[in-house]
Design a protein around this motif. Structure first.
Motif, PDB file in Angstrom:
ATOM      1  N   ALA A   1      32.181  55.880 -43.141  1.00 15.12           N
ATOM      2  CA  ALA A   1      33.008  54.652 -42.641  1.00 15.12           C
ATOM      3  C   ALA A   1      33.225  53.178 -43.252  1.00 15.12           C
ATOM      4  CB  ALA A   1      32.693  53.821 -41.007  1.00 15.12           C
ATOM      5  N   LYS A   2      32.482  52.803 -44.026  1.00 20.91           N
ATOM      6  CA  LYS A   2      33.153  51.454 -44.871  1.00 20.91           C
ATOM      7  C   LYS A   2      33.617  52.341 -45.969  1.00 20.91           C
ATOM      8  CE  LYS A   2      28.913  50.199 -46.173  1.00 20.91           C
ATOM      9  NZ  LYS A   2      27.915  49.700 -46.978  1.00 20.91           N
ATOM     10  N   ARG A   3      33.765  53.111 -46.841  1.00 21.03           N
ATOM     11  CA  ARG A   3      35.027  53.725 -47.469  1.00 21.03           C
ATOM     12  C   ARG A   3      36.084  54.241 -46.633  1.00 21.03           C
ATOM     13  NH1 ARG A   3      32.592  59.805 -50.062  1.00 21.03           N
ATOM     14  NH2 ARG A   3      34.784  60.099 -49.926  1.00 21.03           N
ATOM     15  N   LEU A   4      36.431  54.396 -45.504  1.00 17.40           N
ATOM     16  CA  LEU A   4      37.437  54.074 -45.231  1.00 17.40           C
ATOM     17  C   LEU A   4      38.423  52.873 -45.881  1.00 17.40           C
ATOM     18  CD1 LEU A   4      37.273  55.207 -41.645  1.00 17.40           C
ATOM     19  CD2 LEU A   4      38.070  56.358 -43.245  1.00 17.40           C
ATOM     20  N   VAL A   5      37.603  51.376 -45.864  1.00 15.95           N
ATOM     21  CA  VAL A   5      38.317  50.411 -45.524  1.00 15.95           C
ATOM     22  C   VAL A   5      38.478  50.545 -47.873  1.00 15.95           C
ATOM     23  CG1 VAL A   5      38.287  49.432 -43.695  1.00 15.95           C
ATOM     24  CG2 VAL A   5      36.714  49.142 -45.270  1.00 15.95           C
ATOM     25  N   ASP A   6      38.411  50.918 -48.214  1.00 15.14           N
ATOM     26  CA  ASP A   6      38.084  50.682 -49.330  1.00 15.14           C
ATOM     27  C   ASP A   6      39.444  51.564 -50.238  1.00 15.14           C
ATOM     28  OD1 ASP A   6      37.474  50.218 -52.392  1.00 15.14           O
ATOM     29  OD2 ASP A   6      35.434  50.964 -52.098  1.00 15.14           O
ATOM     30  N   THR A   7      40.264  50.539 -50.579  1.00 22.81           N
ATOM     31  CA  THR A   7      41.528  50.710 -51.013  1.00 22.81           C
ATOM     32  C   THR A   7      41.379  51.650 -52.415  1.00 22.81           C
ATOM     33  OG1 THR A   7      42.596  49.899 -52.003  1.00 22.81           O
ATOM     34  CG2 THR A   7      43.311  50.465 -50.007  1.00 22.81           C
ATOM     35  N   GLU A   8      40.112  51.489 -53.099  1.00 18.59           N
ATOM     36  CA  GLU A   8      40.114  52.730 -54.630  1.00 18.59           C
ATOM     37  C   GLU A   8      39.357  53.402 -54.064  1.00 18.59           C
ATOM     38  OE1 GLU A   8      37.404  49.290 -57.080  1.00 18.59           O
ATOM     39  OE2 GLU A   8      39.050  47.980 -57.250  1.00 18.59           O
ATOM     40  N   ARG A   9      38.623  54.129 -53.687  1.00 20.22           N
ATOM     41  CA  ARG A   9      37.904  54.787 -53.437  1.00 20.22           C
ATOM     42  C   ARG A   9      38.710  55.491 -52.165  1.00 20.22           C
ATOM     43  NH1 ARG A   9      31.811  53.688 -52.109  1.00 20.22           N
ATOM     44  NH2 ARG A   9      31.381  56.264 -52.110  1.00 20.22           N
ATOM     45  N   CYS A  10      39.898  55.785 -51.204  1.00 23.02           N
ATOM     46  CA  CYS A  10      39.923  56.815 -50.029  1.00 23.02           C
ATOM     47  C   CYS A  10      41.715  55.980 -49.869  1.00 23.02           C
ATOM     48  CB  CYS A  10      39.302  56.111 -49.557  1.00 23.02           C
ATOM     49  SG  CYS A  10      39.048  57.384 -48.134  1.00 23.02           S
TER      50      CYS A  10
ATOM     51  N   GLN B   1      42.045  61.330 -52.664  1.00 24.15           N
ATOM     52  CA  GLN B   1      41.099  60.716 -52.335  1.00 24.15           C
ATOM     53  C   GLN B   1      40.379  60.824 -50.638  1.00 24.15           C
ATOM     54  OE1 GLN B   1      41.020  56.846 -53.781  1.00 24.15           O
ATOM     55  NE2 GLN B   1      39.746  57.530 -55.679  1.00 24.15           N
ATOM     56  N   ALA B   2      41.401  60.886 -50.179  1.00 20.97           N
ATOM     57  CA  ALA B   2      41.649  61.170 -48.427  1.00 20.97           C
ATOM     58  C   ALA B   2      41.251  62.846 -47.930  1.00 20.97           C
ATOM     59  CB  ALA B   2      42.402  60.873 -47.693  1.00 20.97           C
ATOM     60  N   ARG B   3      41.222  63.757 -48.788  1.00 23.25           N
ATOM     61  CA  ARG B   3      41.066  65.108 -48.165  1.00 23.25           C
ATOM     62  C   ARG B   3      39.468  65.281 -49.281  1.00 23.25           C
ATOM     63  NH1 ARG B   3      46.448  66.072 -50.250  1.00 23.25           N
ATOM     64  NH2 ARG B   3      45.544  66.171 -52.125  1.00 23.25           N
ATOM     65  N   GLN B   4      39.131  64.344 -49.984  1.00 21.38           N
ATOM     66  CA  GLN B   4      37.631  64.211 -50.569  1.00 21.38           C
ATOM     67  C   GLN B   4      36.733  64.036 -49.649  1.00 21.38           C
ATOM     68  OE1 GLN B   4      35.890  65.946 -53.065  1.00 21.38           O
ATOM     69  NE2 GLN B   4      34.345  65.174 -51.978  1.00 21.38           N
ATOM     70  N   TRP B   5      36.563  63.117 -48.529  1.00 20.22           N
ATOM     71  CA  TRP B   5      35.642  62.444 -47.612  1.00 20.22           C
ATOM     72  C   TRP B   5      36.006  63.427 -46.974  1.00 20.22           C
ATOM     73  CZ3 TRP B   5      36.958  60.433 -42.461  1.00 20.22           C
ATOM     74  CH2 TRP B   5      36.092  59.636 -42.149  1.00 20.22           C
ATOM     75  N   LEU B   6      36.999  63.473 -45.739  1.00 24.82           N
ATOM     76  CA  LEU B   6      37.275  64.547 -44.998  1.00 24.82           C
ATOM     77  C   LEU B   6      36.330  65.618 -45.559  1.00 24.82           C
ATOM     78  CD1 LEU B   6      40.775  64.676 -44.156  1.00 24.82           C
ATOM     79  CD2 LEU B   6      38.842  63.564 -42.694  1.00 24.82           C
TER      80      LEU B   6
END
Length: 400
Positions: free
Chosen positions: A207-216, A221-226
């Motif tokens: 969930a914290k990665r959602l607000v990290d524009t460098e990682r998501c 990167q969004a597809r990797q998060w999913l």
């Protein structure tokens, strides 16, 4: 020092004949005298006096000057005298200009003095587009707000049920971006900032990665998060399905519930937002072709709601009507080309403004301790106490 000579022709109030200038008073005002009837006096300018009062009152309302500084600007030495001289200014109500079409619009509601203020701003520059007063964030209030703005390409909101229902009713097919900061706050509410289980800690890191524009911050990167979210669910599916069974000693019946209900709520919220297309709308290339899309409501929270709440702290003893007027002036002054003096002149030109109602208390600066932010009944999952206005309970050193 040369005195400015008035070019207006004065007529005697007794005989109606023209008057001539006859020196100045000790205060520097022009004195006039009628040669026919020997009447003498100074010309009253109530419109100029009222405009000077308004010029002193507005900076005090906006928090730019202290009440005593504003009082001295109009020759008053006390707060009570200033409140009496400027009581008519509360009747000048600002109106936001007709908004132009915006590509991305941020909307949110905040609670003040028992009222809820819904605001829509342009996500590009933070300019207010429209506002609506209501009691709670319900569908009818949101519809009234949306009727005042042209259809945008995308709306960023906190995901309240009333807001989403109004968007679907007003603009079917509208793209919606859920504020990712609110998503993280909701996840933190469920899991706490220090989850006790390893699956909970892993989900909170996601969930914290959602607000990290460098990682998501890109579609890849969004597809990797999913993919990581799906992998987390595959590994912890059995853990989420664990149930606890307990026997009621009074009735003898057995009761069962999910052991990790809060983790289930946090995961299903993320999965539900992704299925609804509200999680990564801001990364859609088709929408970004028309301009950038915001992924949070920070432009509204920090640019509009914060000055309003700061004003409520500075002013004390505001009646609900005066508190609403302060908020409206703050919103109006953040528009592109505000003309406050024109509004005051129009009010004076139409006639004497309406007198202050008997129930309206004289406003003095300070903190209005009644302005506590109330929860939104439309969506219990949305944290309304994000700005620290909520009532605190329990022991501060304990976390669950």
């Amino acid at each position: 020092m040369a005195r400015r000579r008035s070019s207006r022709a004065r007529r005697c109030p007794l005989c109606g004949l023209p008057m001539r200038r006859n020196g100045y008073t000790k205060a520097g005002r022009q004195r006039w005298r009628c040669d026919a009837c020997s009447a003498s006096g100074v010309a009253a300018r109530p419109d100029a006096t009222r405009l000077a009062e308004f010029r002193a009152w507005l900076p005090w309302v906006l928090g730019r000057t202290d009440v005593l500084q504003a009082a001295r600007a109009i020759g008053v030495t006390s707060r009570q005298g200033f409140a009496k001289r400027t009581a008519w200014c509360w009747s000048v109500r600002p109106r936001l200009p007709k908004p132009a079409r915006a590509h991305c619009v941020e909307v949110d509601g905040t609670y003040l003095n028992g009222w809820c203020l819904l605001v829509a701003v342009d996500a590009g520059d933070g300019r207010p587009l429209a506002f609506q007063w209501c009691d709670t964030e319900k569908k009818a209030a949101w519809l009234a707000l949306f009727r005042r703005i042209p259809r945008p390409d995308v709306i960023v909101c906190d995901g309240g049920r009333g807001c989403l229902a109004a968007i679907g009713a007003r603009w079917p097919g509208m793209r919606v971006q859920r504020c990712l900061v609110h998503v993280l706050r909701n996840t933190r509410t469920d899991l706490t900032s220090r989850p006790r289980t390893e699956p909970g800690r892993a989900l909170y890191r996601l969930a914290k990665r959602l607000v990290d524009t460098e990682r998501c911050g890109t579609p890849e990167q969004a597809r990797q998060w999913l993919a990581d979210l799906n992998e987390w669910y595959r590994e912890n599916r059995d853990w989420l399905g664990e149930r606890t069974v307990a026997r009621d000693p009074d009735t003898g019946f057995h009761r069962t519930w999910y052991t990790h209900q809060r983790a289930r709520d946090a995961y299903h919220r993320l999965a539900r937002l992704n299925a609804a297309g509200m999680l990564f709308t801001w990364l859609d290339p088709a929408l970004n072709a028309g301009g950038p899309v915001a992924w949070n409501t920070n432009m509204l929270e920090g640019g509009t709601n914060k000055p309003i709440k700061d004003a409520m702290r500075r002013h004390n003893g505001l009646s609900p009507e005066h508190a609403r007027r302060v908020c409206e002036w703050i919103l109006y002054m953040r528009t592109r080309d505000p003309e406050p003096e024109r509004l005051a002149k129009n009010a004076l030109r139409r006639g004497e403004p309406e007198p202050r109602k008997a129930g309206d208390a004289i406003a003095l600066p300070g903190l209005d301790r009644r302005s506590v932010q109330q929860p939104a009944p439309d969506d219990p999952g949305v944290d309304p106490y994000e700005s620290g206005f909520g009532i605190r309970k329990g022991w501060a050193g304990q976390s669950t």
